[in-house]
Design a protein around this motif. Structure first.
Motif, short mmCIF file in Angstrom:
data_model
loop_
_atom_site.label_atom_id
_atom_site.label_comp_id
_atom_site.label_asym_id
_atom_site.label_seq_id
_atom_site.Cartn_x
_atom_site.Cartn_y
_atom_site.Cartn_z
N ILE A 1 0.81 -1.21 0.00
CA ILE A 1 0.00 0.00 0.00
C ILE A 1 0.84 1.26 0.00
CG2 ILE A 1 -0.18 0.18 2.52
CD1 ILE A 1 -3.15 0.98 2.08
N GLY A 2 2.08 1.14 0.36
CA GLY A 2 2.98 2.29 0.41
C GLY A 2 4.14 1.98 1.33
N PHE A 3 4.84 3.02 1.74
CA PHE A 3 5.96 2.82 2.65
C PHE A 3 5.43 2.60 4.06
CE2 PHE A 3 7.91 5.16 -0.87
CZ PHE A 3 8.98 4.31 -1.14
N ARG A 4 5.67 1.41 4.59
CA ARG A 4 5.15 1.04 5.90
C ARG A 4 6.17 1.35 6.99
NH1 ARG A 4 4.54 -4.00 6.98
NH2 ARG A 4 5.92 -4.79 5.37
N LEU A 5 5.65 1.58 8.18
CA LEU A 5 6.50 1.88 9.32
C LEU A 5 7.18 0.60 9.81
CD1 LEU A 5 7.36 4.16 11.24
CD2 LEU A 5 5.44 3.52 12.70
N LYS A 6 8.47 0.70 10.07
CA LYS A 6 9.23 -0.44 10.58
C LYS A 6 8.77 -0.77 12.01
CE LYS A 6 13.44 -0.47 9.29
NZ LYS A 6 14.87 -0.13 9.12
N ASP A 7 8.74 -2.05 12.32
CA ASP A 7 8.39 -2.50 13.67
C ASP A 7 9.63 -2.36 14.56
OD1 ASP A 7 7.64 -3.75 15.99
OD2 ASP A 7 6.98 -5.62 15.04
N THR A 8 9.63 -1.34 15.40
CA THR A 8 10.79 -1.07 16.24
C THR A 8 10.55 -1.40 17.71
OG1 THR A 8 10.10 1.24 16.49
CG2 THR A 8 11.63 0.73 14.69
N SER A 9 9.52 -2.17 18.00
CA SER A 9 9.26 -2.57 19.38
C SER A 9 10.45 -3.34 19.94
CB SER A 9 8.02 -3.46 19.43
OG SER A 9 7.96 -4.18 20.65
N PRO A 10 10.85 -3.07 21.18
CA PRO A 10 11.93 -3.84 21.79
C PRO A 10 11.65 -5.34 21.82
CG PRO A 10 11.47 -1.90 23.11
CD PRO A 10 10.38 -1.99 22.07
N TYR A 11 10.38 -5.71 21.86
CA TYR A 11 10.04 -7.13 21.85
C TYR A 11 10.31 -7.73 20.47
CZ TYR A 11 7.85 -6.07 26.30
OH TYR A 11 7.63 -5.67 27.58
N SER A 12 9.90 -7.02 19.43
CA SER A 12 10.15 -7.52 18.08
C SER A 12 11.63 -7.55 17.75
CB SER A 12 9.42 -6.65 17.06
OG SER A 12 8.03 -6.66 17.28
N ARG A 13 12.35 -6.54 18.23
CA ARG A 13 13.76 -6.43 17.87
C ARG A 13 14.65 -7.38 18.68
NH1 ARG A 13 14.97 -2.54 14.41
NH2 ARG A 13 17.10 -2.29 15.14
N GLN A 14 14.02 -8.29 19.41
CA GLN A 14 14.79 -9.37 20.02
C GLN A 14 15.43 -10.27 18.96
OE1 GLN A 14 13.09 -11.09 23.91
NE2 GLN A 14 11.29 -10.16 22.93
N VAL A 15 14.96 -10.15 17.71
CA VAL A 15 15.58 -10.94 16.64
C VAL A 15 17.04 -10.58 16.44
CG1 VAL A 15 13.39 -11.25 15.42
CG2 VAL A 15 14.87 -9.33 14.81
N PHE A 16 17.47 -9.43 16.97
CA PHE A 16 18.86 -9.00 16.83
C PHE A 16 19.69 -9.33 18.07
CE2 PHE A 16 16.43 -5.92 14.16
CZ PHE A 16 16.88 -6.38 12.94
N LEU A 17 19.20 -10.25 18.89
CA LEU A 17 19.94 -10.68 20.08
C LEU A 17 20.51 -12.08 19.86
CD1 LEU A 17 17.49 -9.56 22.93
CD2 LEU A 17 19.56 -8.39 22.14
N PRO A 18 21.68 -12.36 20.44
CA PRO A 18 22.26 -13.71 20.30
C PRO A 18 21.33 -14.80 20.81
CG PRO A 18 23.88 -12.18 21.19
CD PRO A 18 22.57 -11.44 21.16
#
Length: 444
Positions: free
Chosen positions: A227-244
């Motif tokens: 639909i267009g440029f969507r907002l990135k999911d920056t929730s600390p819970y979601s961004r756990q994907v960047f943790l070891p």
């Protein structure tokens, strides 16, 4: 012909991934055991995307080394201190560093390893040869004809750009991927151009903003399937994907489960943008709407089915609305692909392995789907020959999103943790010669 030296660790590519590995090996007391080759003439990072105002979208404390060694001289904070810029940086109250400033930090660290890197050497092929002790070695040949031998290989080249089918035969000076943006657009000079930008990624929206700031760009057409440029999911819970810890959770999962999870978590890193660039573009679009300008055209829910030449010599894109199936044409002098990168897999946009591994593909262990098996330490242990005297391991340094999760998708956040995993594996499996332990000083 003089036989080349055999290196315990041979690194292909010297971007942030292998740079972080070099730092880790040095600080573990194995300085000088690795040799790196890099196709660029000097260290560079995202040189094609150092756009005004662009930041790194990453906490600066999650740098090359901080999570492993807070007292390292190679932290971003120490870089600022040594440049006399720490107070100025803190005064900015910025959430993330500018991309240009972070590129300066990475280049500053890389300078300490200049003696371990051969710049201007682009790897052309990787193969296996017999060593003097009866074991096998990796051989890397470069486009200049040089040969390098290594007992272990760290591939840190980054993933292959994803080029959608309609554009694959048209790449050139006026059709190019976002990784070639700045040099390609500047090579066109002040020529009056209309530009089509394909994709809805952070790179795509940054490129559109940069194009609209260029007086010679007459019109920008933005094409994307959503639909267009969507907002990135920056929730600390979601961004756990960047943790070891997430890598530990994700890696043992079945391939089908991994694919499902990556689809569910896609908005954390793909086809999504930061709030600041979305706000900037919406503001510009509103200005154009108020003045009746068509300099920015947004075509959502569209995909390109064909790329040809228009009667006037420009590129003609035949685009289709994915919901109504209506077709229209878009003429553009330049086409830029903000379409991301290819993963390892069997899907239509995937590749089974990095193209440089073609010469050793017959020795790669494969899973049930025909994809190489990558261990938790980012290594692929090659299938042994009957006469093999020691296992051969190639480490995929920054290429393993399909097996290790989104933290391996070129994210800076995982550099320190990943390089520690690889370095520890090399210490355990490779024949590294320890030198004098590095004395780590305090931050300045």
């Amino acid at each position: 012909m003089t036989k080349p030296q055999v290196y315990p660790v041979l690194g292909v590519g010297f971007g942030p991934a292998n740079l972080s590995l070099a730092v880790t090996l040095e600080e573990l007391g194995h300085f000088g055991t690795a040799r790196f080759i890099e196709r660029s003439d000097g260290f560079q990072w995202q040189e094609q995307q150092l756009l005004p105002g662009a930041d790194i979208q990453n906490n600066p404390f999650r740098d090359l080394v901080m999570q492993r060694n807070q007292y390292s001289r190679y932290t971003f904070v120490n870089y600022l201190a040594e440049q006399g810029a720490l107070t100025d940086y803190l005064h900015l109250n910025a959430k993330f560093p500018l991309r240009r400033e972070y590129a300066g930090y990475l280049a500053w660290v890389a300078e300490s390893f200049r003696g371990s890197v051969d710049y201007g050497q682009s790897a052309a092929a990787i193969s296996l040869v017999d060593g003097d002790d009866g074991g096998e070695l990796f051989e890397v040949r470069t486009e200049t004809g040089r040969r390098y031998l290594g007992e272990s290989l760290s591939l840190g080249t980054g993933r292959s750009p994803r080029i959608p089918y309609p554009f694959q035969g048209a790449l050139g000076p006026t059709v190019f991927h976002s990784t070639q943006y700045l040099s390609s657009i500047e090579r066109l000079g002040d020529r009056r151009i209309r530009v089509a930008v394909v994709g809805a990624s952070q790179s795509a929206i940054e490129i559109i903003l940069d194009l609209l700031a260029r007086p010679n760009v007459e019109q920008v057409t933005s094409l994307h399937r959503g639909i267009g440029f969507r907002l990135k999911d920056t929730s600390p819970y979601s961004r756990q994907v960047f943790l070891p810890e997430f890598v530990d959770y994700f890696h043992p999962l079945p391939s089908e489960t991994k694919r499902r999870m990556r689809t569910e978590l896609r908005s954390i890193n793909y086809a999504a943008c930061d709030q600041d660039v979305i706000d900037r573009l919406v503001g510009i679009q509103r200005e154009y709407d108020l003045t009746g300008s068509d300099r920015l055209r947004m075509l959502p829910f569209t995909e390109t089915g064909q790329l040809t030449r228009s009667p006037g010599g420009a590129h003609r894109l035949v685009v289709r609305d994915i919901n109504h199936a209506d077709e229209q044409t878009v003429d553009a002098d330049v086409v830029i692909l903000g379409t991301g990168f290819r993963d390892f897999g069997t899907g239509p946009n995937d590749e089974p392995y990095h193209p440089l591994l073609e010469g050793i593909a017959h020795r790669l262990p494969l899973d049930d789907e025909g994809v190489p098996i990558v261990a938790r330490d980012y290594s692929i242990e090659l299938n042994a020959q009957e006469y093999s005297r020691r296992p051969l391991r190639v480490y995929l340094n920054g290429l393993c999103e399909a097996s290790h999760g989104m933290g391996d998708a070129g994210a800076l956040a995982m550099l320190s943790a990943r390089s520690s995993d690889i370095a520890n594996s090399l210490v355990n499996h490779a024949r590294l010669t320890a030198d004098e332990p590095l004395v780590v000083g305090s931050l300045r």
